[in-house]
Design a protein around this motif. Sequence first.
Motif, mmCIF file in Angstrom:
data_model
loop_
_atom_site.group_PDB
_atom_site.id
_atom_site.type_symbol
_atom_site.label_atom_id
_atom_site.label_comp_id
_atom_site.label_asym_id
_atom_site.label_seq_id
_atom_site.Cartn_x
_atom_site.Cartn_y
_atom_site.Cartn_z
ATOM 1 N N GLN A 126 18.122 -10.299 -0.290
ATOM 2 C CA GLN A 126 18.574 -9.058 -0.905
ATOM 3 C C GLN A 126 17.865 -7.860 -0.278
ATOM 4 O OE1 GLN A 126 17.661 -9.786 -5.102
ATOM 5 N NE2 GLN A 126 19.773 -10.440 -5.456
ATOM 6 N N LEU A 127 18.608 -6.765 -0.147
ATOM 7 C CA LEU A 127 18.058 -5.464 0.249
ATOM 8 C C LEU A 127 18.237 -4.517 -0.922
ATOM 9 C CD1 LEU A 127 16.879 -3.601 2.470
ATOM 10 C CD2 LEU A 127 19.247 -3.046 3.088
ATOM 11 N N LEU A 128 17.141 -3.880 -1.347
ATOM 12 C CA LEU A 128 17.176 -3.052 -2.550
ATOM 13 C C LEU A 128 16.546 -1.693 -2.291
ATOM 14 C CD1 LEU A 128 15.686 -6.113 -3.553
ATOM 15 C CD2 LEU A 128 17.014 -5.383 -5.509
ATOM 16 N N VAL A 129 16.990 -0.704 -3.055
ATOM 17 C CA VAL A 129 16.283 0.565 -3.106
ATOM 18 C C VAL A 129 15.418 0.549 -4.357
ATOM 19 C CG1 VAL A 129 18.231 1.725 -4.258
ATOM 20 C CG2 VAL A 129 16.479 3.082 -3.105
ATOM 21 N N GLU A 130 14.129 0.897 -4.207
ATOM 22 C CA GLU A 130 13.162 0.837 -5.302
ATOM 23 C C GLU A 130 12.882 2.222 -5.865
ATOM 24 O OE1 GLU A 130 10.258 -2.862 -4.254
ATOM 25 O OE2 GLU A 130 9.745 -0.937 -3.364
ATOM 26 N N MET A 131 12.677 2.281 -7.170
ATOM 27 C CA MET A 131 12.283 3.523 -7.833
ATOM 28 C C MET A 131 11.090 3.231 -8.730
ATOM 29 S SD MET A 131 16.176 4.774 -8.607
ATOM 30 C CE MET A 131 16.739 3.070 -8.626
ATOM 31 N N PRO A 132 9.870 3.211 -8.154
ATOM 32 C CA PRO A 132 8.685 2.904 -8.946
ATOM 33 C C PRO A 132 8.109 4.146 -9.615
ATOM 34 C CG PRO A 132 8.082 3.098 -6.646
ATOM 35 C CD PRO A 132 9.578 3.321 -6.729
ATOM 36 N N ILE A 133 7.363 3.930 -10.690
ATOM 37 C CA ILE A 133 6.511 4.970 -11.255
ATOM 38 C C ILE A 133 5.172 4.321 -11.572
ATOM 39 C CG2 ILE A 133 7.510 4.649 -13.576
ATOM 40 C CD1 ILE A 133 6.787 7.680 -14.010
ATOM 41 N N ILE A 150 -7.036 1.059 -9.312
ATOM 42 C CA ILE A 150 -6.209 0.188 -10.137
ATOM 43 C C ILE A 150 -4.930 0.961 -10.434
ATOM 44 C CG2 ILE A 150 -5.973 -1.098 -12.288
ATOM 45 C CD1 ILE A 150 -8.999 -1.279 -12.432
ATOM 46 N N TYR A 151 -3.826 0.506 -9.894
ATOM 47 C CA TYR A 151 -2.534 1.152 -10.088
ATOM 48 C C TYR A 151 -1.603 0.162 -10.797
ATOM 49 C CZ TYR A 151 -3.973 4.547 -6.481
ATOM 50 O OH TYR A 151 -4.630 5.500 -5.756
ATOM 51 N N GLY A 152 -1.064 0.546 -11.919
ATOM 52 C CA GLY A 152 -0.081 -0.271 -12.620
ATOM 53 C C GLY A 152 1.196 0.515 -12.788
ATOM 54 N N GLY A 153 2.323 -0.180 -12.816
ATOM 55 C CA GLY A 153 3.555 0.572 -12.897
ATOM 56 C C GLY A 153 4.761 -0.234 -13.323
ATOM 57 N N PHE A 154 5.875 0.453 -13.324
ATOM 58 C CA PHE A 154 7.180 -0.101 -13.680
ATOM 59 C C PHE A 154 8.146 0.266 -12.567
ATOM 60 C CE2 PHE A 154 11.355 0.164 -15.708
ATOM 61 C CZ PHE A 154 11.408 -1.052 -16.381
ATOM 62 N N GLY A 187 11.080 -4.474 -13.507
ATOM 63 C CA GLY A 187 9.893 -5.285 -13.749
ATOM 64 C C GLY A 187 8.630 -4.455 -13.722
ATOM 65 N N ALA A 188 7.517 -5.103 -14.044
ATOM 66 C CA ALA A 188 6.201 -4.460 -14.081
ATOM 67 C C ALA A 188 5.347 -4.986 -12.937
ATOM 68 C CB ALA A 188 5.524 -4.732 -15.419
ATOM 69 N N ASN A 195 -10.251 0.491 -0.638
ATOM 70 C CA ASN A 195 -9.828 1.020 0.648
ATOM 71 C C ASN A 195 -8.344 0.733 0.879
ATOM 72 O OD1 ASN A 195 -10.126 2.427 3.020
ATOM 73 N ND2 ASN A 195 -11.057 0.754 4.140
ATOM 74 N N THR A 196 -7.971 0.261 2.047
ATOM 75 C CA THR A 196 -6.564 0.145 2.411
ATOM 76 C C THR A 196 -5.886 -1.078 1.804
ATOM 77 O OG1 THR A 196 -7.029 1.249 4.515
ATOM 78 C CG2 THR A 196 -4.960 0.049 4.358
ATOM 79 N N ILE A 197 -6.597 -2.211 1.735
ATOM 80 C CA ILE A 197 -5.989 -3.476 1.332
ATOM 81 C C ILE A 197 -6.127 -3.681 -0.170
ATOM 82 C CG2 ILE A 197 -5.999 -5.974 1.658
ATOM 83 C CD1 ILE A 197 -7.105 -5.510 4.434
ATOM 84 N N ASN A 198 -5.010 -4.027 -0.823
ATOM 85 C CA ASN A 198 -5.004 -4.215 -2.267
ATOM 86 C C ASN A 198 -4.180 -5.440 -2.639
ATOM 87 O OD1 ASN A 198 -6.056 -1.326 -3.293
ATOM 88 N ND2 ASN A 198 -4.713 -1.069 -1.522
ATOM 89 N N LEU A 199 -4.636 -6.178 -3.649
ATOM 90 C CA LEU A 199 -3.862 -7.283 -4.189
ATOM 91 C C LEU A 199 -2.728 -6.726 -5.041
ATOM 92 C CD1 LEU A 199 -6.735 -9.713 -5.252
ATOM 93 C CD2 LEU A 199 -5.317 -9.833 -3.189
ATOM 94 N N TYR A 200 -1.581 -7.375 -4.980
ATOM 95 C CA TYR A 200 -0.380 -6.871 -5.639
ATOM 96 C C TYR A 200 0.327 -8.011 -6.355
ATOM 97 C CZ TYR A 200 4.434 -5.099 -6.015
ATOM 98 O OH TYR A 200 5.670 -4.722 -6.470
ATOM 99 N N ALA A 201 0.823 -7.735 -7.565
ATOM 100 C CA ALA A 201 1.608 -8.721 -8.310
ATOM 101 C C ALA A 201 2.735 -8.007 -9.039
ATOM 102 C CB ALA A 201 0.732 -9.484 -9.290
#
Length: 234
Positions: A126-133, A150-154, A187-188, A195-201
Amino acid sequence: MRLFLGCFLFLSFFKGFSQGNEFSIDTLHIKIDSLYREDQFYSGVIYNSLLNQPADFSQNKISFGFSLGFLRDMPVNKSRTVAIAPGIGFAYNNYIQNLSITGTNQNPIYAIIPSKVNYDRNKFEQLLVEMPIEFRWRTSTPEIYKFWRIYGGFKLSYLLMDKSVYEDDQTKVKIKNNKDFNDLLYGAYISTGYNTINLYAYYGLNSLFKSTAKINNETIELQTLSIGLQFYIL
């Protein structure tokens, strides 16, 4: 007298030039301190796993994905360590598994491929356009460019294009624009690191498929759990 006058004029000009430079540097420092923003661009590499699997469903090989986009960082406190960041971007997700999709895009047929059946390829992408906040906390300052975050979002994702492929020794079925894929996914997610590298879930809160997609009269309710690395750039 001429020599004395020349030296006096030279020293006066040098002093004025130095004062002008010092004033400009201070002014620039104040401007950066009052207007700086963080992490305006993002990119990510993820591994996609699928939840709520039907009976005998399995993933094989690596189902990967990547994303790229822009976020508008808007600090909400005086020290600029807390911010809100809406954005827009694109994502590509690939799912390699044993759920075959045959038929046509208007009349797709779903089946679990038995383990004794040999096939060359089976996947959908799938190819999607994302709209995060994002809701952001970080330890940054105008002078520190390496900091904890620490960045959390929807995130809302709109499906632009999809393709499924099933191939064995005798058959090759390719379907685009499957009517059973959900056009809008949400989704959340959380991103944390230094620094530059961050874990993401990311956890998808709705199914990849509409309720019309069924196996043996049971609705396919596959949801996405993605884990990987997120990179932020000014």
